[in-house]
Design a protein around this motif. Structure first.
Motif, PDB file in Angstrom:
ATOM      1  N   CYS A   1       0.827  -1.222   0.000  1.00 31.46           N
ATOM      2  CA  CYS A   1       0.000   0.000   0.000  1.00 31.46           C
ATOM      3  C   CYS A   1       0.852   1.259   0.000  1.00 31.46           C
ATOM      4  O   CYS A   1       0.506   2.252  -0.632  1.00 31.46           O
ATOM      5  CB  CYS A   1      -0.898   0.044   1.229  1.00 31.46           C
TER       6      CYS A   1
ATOM      7  N   GLU B   1      -8.498  -7.180  15.114  1.00 37.17           N
ATOM      8  CA  GLU B   1      -9.782  -7.149  15.797  1.00 37.17           C
ATOM      9  C   GLU B   1     -10.588  -8.378  15.383  1.00 37.17           C
ATOM     10  O   GLU B   1     -10.265  -9.044  14.408  1.00 37.17           O
ATOM     11  CB  GLU B   1     -10.548  -5.872  15.408  1.00 37.17           C
ATOM     12  N   ASN B   2     -11.655  -8.631  16.128  1.00 37.99           N
ATOM     13  CA  ASN B   2     -12.501  -9.777  15.791  1.00 37.99           C
ATOM     14  C   ASN B   2     -13.131  -9.598  14.417  1.00 37.99           C
ATOM     15  O   ASN B   2     -13.580  -8.512  14.077  1.00 37.99           O
ATOM     16  CB  ASN B   2     -13.619  -9.926  16.813  1.00 37.99           C
TER      17      ASN B   2
ATOM     18  N   GLN C   1      -0.678  -2.439  12.393  1.00 35.40           N
ATOM     19  CA  GLN C   1      -1.375  -3.708  12.630  1.00 35.40           C
ATOM     20  C   GLN C   1      -0.401  -4.874  12.787  1.00 35.40           C
ATOM     21  O   GLN C   1      -0.717  -5.884  13.404  1.00 35.40           O
ATOM     22  CB  GLN C   1      -2.351  -4.033  11.479  1.00 35.40           C
TER      23      GLN C   1
ATOM     24  N   PRO D   1     -10.078  -3.455   3.696  1.00 35.50           N
ATOM     25  CA  PRO D   1      -9.658  -4.812   4.060  1.00 35.50           C
ATOM     26  C   PRO D   1     -10.229  -5.262   5.402  1.00 35.50           C
ATOM     27  O   PRO D   1     -10.553  -6.445   5.582  1.00 35.50           O
ATOM     28  CB  PRO D   1      -8.137  -4.725   4.111  1.00 35.50           C
ATOM     29  N   ALA D   2     -10.367  -4.328   6.344  1.00 33.72           N
ATOM     30  CA  ALA D   2     -10.915  -4.698   7.644  1.00 33.72           C
ATOM     31  C   ALA D   2     -12.374  -5.102   7.488  1.00 33.72           C
ATOM     32  O   ALA D   2     -12.816  -6.131   8.018  1.00 33.72           O
ATOM     33  CB  ALA D   2     -10.777  -3.534   8.615  1.00 33.72           C
TER      34      ALA D   2
ATOM     35  N   THR E   1     -14.288 -12.186  10.602  1.00 31.94           N
ATOM     36  CA  THR E   1     -14.573 -13.521  10.090  1.00 31.94           C
ATOM     37  C   THR E   1     -13.317 -14.170   9.509  1.00 31.94           C
ATOM     38  O   THR E   1     -13.295 -15.368   9.265  1.00 31.94           O
ATOM     39  CB  THR E   1     -15.631 -13.447   8.979  1.00 31.94           C
TER      40      THR E   1
ATOM     41  N   ILE F   1     -13.950  -6.098   4.751  1.00 30.42           N
ATOM     42  CA  ILE F   1     -14.082  -7.292   3.917  1.00 30.42           C
ATOM     43  C   ILE F   1     -13.911  -8.554   4.768  1.00 30.42           C
ATOM     44  O   ILE F   1     -14.551  -9.571   4.536  1.00 30.42           O
ATOM     45  CB  ILE F   1     -13.031  -7.262   2.784  1.00 30.42           C
ATOM     46  N   THR F   2     -13.042  -8.460   5.778  1.00 24.14           N
ATOM     47  CA  THR F   2     -12.778  -9.638   6.602  1.00 24.14           C
ATOM     48  C   THR F   2     -13.592  -9.621   7.898  1.00 24.14           C
ATOM     49  O   THR F   2     -13.190 -10.202   8.902  1.00 24.14           O
ATOM     50  CB  THR F   2     -11.282  -9.739   6.933  1.00 24.14           C
ATOM     51  N   GLY F   3     -14.725  -8.920   7.848  1.00 27.61           N
ATOM     52  CA  GLY F   3     -15.696  -9.045   8.926  1.00 27.61           C
ATOM     53  C   GLY F   3     -15.449  -8.210  10.174  1.00 27.61           C
ATOM     54  O   GLY F   3     -16.123  -8.402  11.183  1.00 27.61           O
ATOM     55  N   LYS F   4     -14.490  -7.282  10.119  1.00 27.40           N
ATOM     56  CA  LYS F   4     -14.289  -6.435  11.288  1.00 27.40           C
ATOM     57  C   LYS F   4     -15.383  -5.374  11.350  1.00 27.40           C
ATOM     58  O   LYS F   4     -16.054  -5.090  10.361  1.00 27.40           O
ATOM     59  CB  LYS F   4     -12.905  -5.755  11.246  1.00 27.40           C
TER      60      LYS F   4
ATOM     61  N   GLY G   1      -0.271  -2.867   7.635  1.00 25.36           N
ATOM     62  CA  GLY G   1      -0.091  -1.413   7.750  1.00 25.36           C
ATOM     63  C   GLY G   1      -0.790  -0.812   8.955  1.00 25.36           C
ATOM     64  O   GLY G   1      -1.572  -1.476   9.639  1.00 25.36           O
TER      65      GLY G   1
ATOM     66  N   ARG H   1      -0.648   2.747  -3.655  1.00 27.29           N
ATOM     67  CA  ARG H   1      -1.614   3.830  -3.458  1.00 27.29           C
ATOM     68  C   ARG H   1      -0.990   5.056  -2.806  1.00 27.29           C
ATOM     69  O   ARG H   1      -1.267   6.187  -3.201  1.00 27.29           O
ATOM     70  CB  ARG H   1      -2.769   3.335  -2.597  1.00 27.29           C
TER      71      ARG H   1
ATOM     72  N   ALA I   1      -8.987  -1.120  13.960  1.00 28.06           N
ATOM     73  CA  ALA I   1      -8.957  -2.137  12.901  1.00 28.06           C
ATOM     74  C   ALA I   1      -8.390  -1.613  11.588  1.00 28.06           C
ATOM     75  O   ALA I   1      -8.170  -2.364  10.648  1.00 28.06           O
ATOM     76  CB  ALA I   1     -10.362  -2.690  12.676  1.00 28.06           C
ATOM     77  N   CYS I   2      -8.130  -0.291  11.510  1.00 25.57           N
ATOM     78  CA  CYS I   2      -7.697   0.309  10.236  1.00 25.57           C
ATOM     79  C   CYS I   2      -6.231  -0.017   9.950  1.00 25.57           C
ATOM     80  O   CYS I   2      -5.384   0.086  10.827  1.00 25.57           O
ATOM     81  CB  CYS I   2      -7.900   1.819  10.294  1.00 25.57           C
ATOM     82  N   THR I   3      -5.938  -0.388   8.699  1.00 23.74           N
ATOM     83  CA  THR I   3      -4.559  -0.679   8.317  1.00 23.74           C
ATOM     84  C   THR I   3      -3.916   0.522   7.610  1.00 23.74           C
ATOM     85  O   THR I   3      -2.806   0.407   7.100  1.00 23.74           O
ATOM     86  CB  THR I   3      -4.460  -1.890   7.373  1.00 23.74           C
ATOM     87  N   THR I   4      -4.603   1.645   7.558  1.00 21.84           N
ATOM     88  CA  THR I   4      -4.150   2.861   6.870  1.00 21.84           C
ATOM     89  C   THR I   4      -3.731   2.578   5.421  1.00 21.84           C
ATOM     90  O   THR I   4      -2.781   3.160   4.922  1.00 21.84           O
ATOM     91  CB  THR I   4      -2.974   3.557   7.601  1.00 21.84           C
ATOM     92  N   CYS I   5      -4.454   1.676   4.765  1.00 19.48           N
ATOM     93  CA  CYS I   5      -4.035   1.249   3.423  1.00 19.48           C
ATOM     94  C   CYS I   5      -4.484   2.228   2.343  1.00 19.48           C
ATOM     95  O   CYS I   5      -4.106   2.091   1.179  1.00 19.48           O
ATOM     96  CB  CYS I   5      -4.567  -0.137   3.116  1.00 19.48           C
ATOM     97  N   ASN I   6      -5.376   3.186   2.708  1.00 23.40           N
ATOM     98  CA  ASN I   6      -5.814   4.201   1.748  1.00 23.40           C
ATOM     99  C   ASN I   6      -6.770   3.701   0.674  1.00 23.40           C
ATOM    100  O   ASN I   6      -7.076   4.434  -0.275  1.00 23.40           O
ATOM    101  CB  ASN I   6      -4.623   4.877   1.072  1.00 23.40           C
ATOM    102  N   ALA I   7      -7.257   2.467   0.801  1.00 18.91           N
ATOM    103  CA  ALA I   7      -8.188   1.965  -0.216  1.00 18.91           C
ATOM    104  C   ALA I   7      -9.481   2.779  -0.198  1.00 18.91           C
ATOM    105  O   ALA I   7     -10.054   3.081  -1.241  1.00 18.91           O
ATOM    106  CB  ALA I   7      -8.490   0.485   0.020  1.00 18.91           C
TER     107      ALA I   7
END
Lengths: 254, 443
Positions: free
Chosen positions: A145, A193-194, A187, B323-324, A196, B326-329, A184, A149, B376-382
């Motif tokens: 990333c 975090e919880n 993390q 991404p967070a 799926t 999408i993976t259910g966070k 990133g 981006r 939960a944010c990865t700061t990926c800028n998406a």
């Protein structure tokens, strides 16, 4: 770098190794591969060694602006002290932070990601790359990333892969739409975090869908996440995760 | 007596525009609760963004189907508004189709004809949008934060547009029948490529009923537009106006560049200056209280971020690429913007009631946005990349993290460990800085 300075010399470029490249066992291999290439191309470079400190990216992204600026100022003092002009790093986080966030704090350098630097060496004819054992291999590139981006660099790593004569397979989400590996924003240093699913699993599954033999990347943290993902999917004998620098070094059998 | 319709029209028009103006002023007041931003840099880049991203919809077409439909509805909406000029003039002065008396006939026919085709295309587009929301159930319209009002809001907007377009076409259809009957006032003008197919429904009706239908549709159309205009302030649909300023004030630097806090820079510089006196009295005239680090409520955010909250049209493109999420966070960038707006509105109502803001025991953090979302944010800028109107949900997340860490020391335990390591040995892991070069001699 201290030795260079003692001799009153100035290297062509400073290699900012970064924490992962210095301490993480997997990332150290990237560092060594990149150094091999630099030596092979007779690049006059130096590292800060024990004078280098974390650039502050994880602290800043975690919200600790104090710690970030402390780290930044310390690094800037050292870099400016040596009169450094040009920096190359194999970590997109160092690349982004030093290039974008240090200028506001008094640190102005030309900063390049190692894929950009290698590309420029190729263009100048100082480095020759041949496909070697990667010729025709199915390879997908995971965009970090903070290279993609964050700084709009999508082509340098792909150009290098093309030079290796690989069959480049793009994932469903790539370039501007690339999916983060999950590391990133600090993390990488905490449990997610919880939810799926873990983000690196989602990304690894997408990479596996391309049926690639190698997942190439350009970031030590993406490397960690994707390697873990591949392990979790029990796909270690099907696919390998490699940094582009490692691929170039091993293609030339350095 | 004959002027009564004109007077009523005047009153309706003034009331509609007046109430809207009132709300716009409230909106500006609310946005000004945020921190000032300096956007005087990169003026040409900013205008180019407005033309490319807002006017040119360059980011909408990243997803071709909704992007194309959106452009049709958008172009239709703007161009049909030329017809508004005629409607307002007719309404005020009791004329009928006044433009036909000013413009050359061929031009007028061309205009009305294109309005009709556009109206039809808008109708089709809006129906497809409705199907995507309610039948195809596109996932991003069915997320957790889209229950209740946000869901109805989305549909109400579509119903409004359907009804307005149908009224416009019905009005023209009745007009044609009246023209055919040679009714007074209804000169034979206009081209009706679409409503000619509706007109036969009205054949055989008396002149009086046709006039009633034509006038009824005309009035409902203009009143509907005024109601819709005033609905904007209460709806996510504000983006039709605010997208433009929001893109102008949007990011012109690389997305990876996060702002350095000046207040922190001053402190760090003092810390590193051996000659600084930590106990020095503040200089004369420095009466300003030290600013808070990071953001816990809407007043701590910048005006650009608050403008973004009003601009957000809840399309959910950000959330669908997060991404967070999408993976259910729990994190959803769209919810960050919706929460910010809801809280800002609450603060605004508080000010309406009390004259100035009275603490209400609530804030954006915890009462709206949960810590679990922020971490939960990865700061990926998406999310930033995906937003068609240059909103940056990520910047709000970052400023709230700053508040949690620097004001409350409330980072997750593992991050505290990593940060302590950085502080002590300059790496996020517990390795000695003196070992940084060890890789050189390892195999």
């Amino acid at each position: 770098m201290a030795e260079y300075a003692a001799q009153g010399k100035m290297p062509e470029v400073l290699f900012f190794v970064g924490c992962a490249g210095s301490f993480d066992d997997r990332a150290k291999k990237i560092t060594k591969a990149f150094v091999k290439i630099l030596n092979n191309a007779n690049i006059d470079f130096a590292v800060l060694g024990t004078e280098e400190g974390c650039n502050g990216d994880p602290a800043k992204r975690a919200g600790n602006e104090f710690l970030f600026q402390m780290q930044a100022m310390m690094n800037i003092e050292v870099l400016n002290g040596y009169g450094i002009k040009k920096i190359v790093t194999a970590c997109p986080h160092c690349f982004n932070t030093i290039g974008n966030e240090y200028p506001g704090l008094g640190g102005n350098y030309e900063v390049m990601h190692h894929t950009q630097f290698l590309k420029s060496l190729l263009e100048d004819g100082r480095l020759k790359v041949e496909g070697g054992k990667f010729k025709g291999k199915r390879i997908t590139f995971h965009d970090p990333c903070y290279l993609g981006r964050a700084n709009n660099e999508y082509e340098a790593p792909r150009n290098l892969l093309e030079k290796l004569d690989v069959e480049l397979l793009e994932m469903k989400r790539s370039k501007k739409n690339g999916l983060c590996c999950g590391a990133g924003g600090a993390q990488a240093f905490k449990e997610p975090e919880n939810g799926t699913k873990d983000i690196n699993i989602e990304r690894t599954e997408e990479a596996l869908e391309t049926t690639s033999e190698i997942i190439a990347t350009g970031c030590p943290f993406c490397m960690m996440m994707m390697t873990d993902g591949v392990k979790a999917k029990n796909a270690e004998n099907k696919v390998e995760v490699m940094d582009i620098a490692e691929m170039i070094a091993s293609a030339d059998d350095l | 007596m004959q002027y009564i319709p004109n007077i009523i029209f005047f009153i309706v028009l003034v009331a509609g525009v007046g109430y809207f103006t009132l709300n716009v002023r409230k909106l500006i007041r609310n946005i000004k609760l945020g921190r000032k931003v300096d956007a005087s840099d990169n003026v040409s880049q900013r205008w180019s963004n407005v033309f490319r991203i807002a006017l040119g919809q360059s980011k909408m077409v990243v997803r071709p189907i909704p992007g194309l439909l959106h452009i049709i509805v958008y172009v239709g909406f703007i161009i049909i508004n030329i017809e508004m000029l005629e409607i307002i003039f007719d309404g005020l002065f009791g004329t009928h189709r006044v433009l036909s008396t000013i413009l050359p006939e061929s031009l007028y026919n061309f205009l009305i004809g294109s309005f009709e085709i556009l109206a039809f295309l808008v109708l089709v587009g809006v129906i497809v949008f409705w199907i995507r929301r309610n039948i195809q159930k596109v996932k991003r319209f069915w997320a957790r934060e889209m229950k209740g009002w946000p869901k109805s809001d989305g549909n109400i907007i579509l119903y409004f547009e359907m009804v307005l377009m149908i009224l416009f076409l019905v009005m023209n259809a009745a007009d044609q029948q009246l023209q055919a009957l040679g009714a007074a006032h209804y000169a034979e003008v206009g081209a009706f490529p679409i409503s000619q197919f509706i007109a036969p429904i009205f054949s055989g009706l008396s002149e009086a009923s046709l006039v009633a239908i034509e006038r009824g549709a005309w009035w409902l159309h203009i009143v509907g537009i005024l109601v819709f205009l005033n609905y904007l302030y209460f709806s996510k649909h504000l983006h039709i106006i605010l997208a433009f300023p929001n893109v102008y004030f949007g990011r012109v630097e690389p997305q990876g560049k996060f702002k350095n806090l000046d207040s922190v820079t001053a402190e760090v510089k003092m810390m590193m200056d051996p000659n600084a006196d930590p106990f020095a009295a503040p200089p004369e005239g420095a009466t300003e209280a030290p600013s808070k680090f990071g953001a816990s409520d809407v007043m701590d955010l910048t005006r650009t971020q608050l403008l973004g909250a009003y601009t957000c049209t809840e399309c959910g493109r950000c959330t669908s690429v997060c991404p967070a999420n999408i993976t259910g966070k729990l994190l959803s960038p769209r919810k960050i913007m919706m929460d910010t707006r809801d809280r800002l509105e609450e603060v605004g109502k508080n000010i309406d009631k009390n004259g100035e803001f009275q603490p209400d025991g609530k804030q954006l953090l915890d009462n709206y946005i949960l810590r679990e979302e922020l971490w939960a944010c990865t700061t990926c800028n998406a999310c930033v990349e995906a937003c068609p109107v240059s909103i940056e949900p990520m910047s709000i997340i970052m400023e709230m993290r700053q508040y949690l860490v620097m004001e409350q020391s409330a980072a997750p335990q593992e991050l505290n460990v990593a940060m302590t390591n950085i502080e002590n040995n300059s790496a996020p892991w517990p390795y000695n800085q003196m070992d940084r070069l060890n890789w050189k001699d390892e195999n």
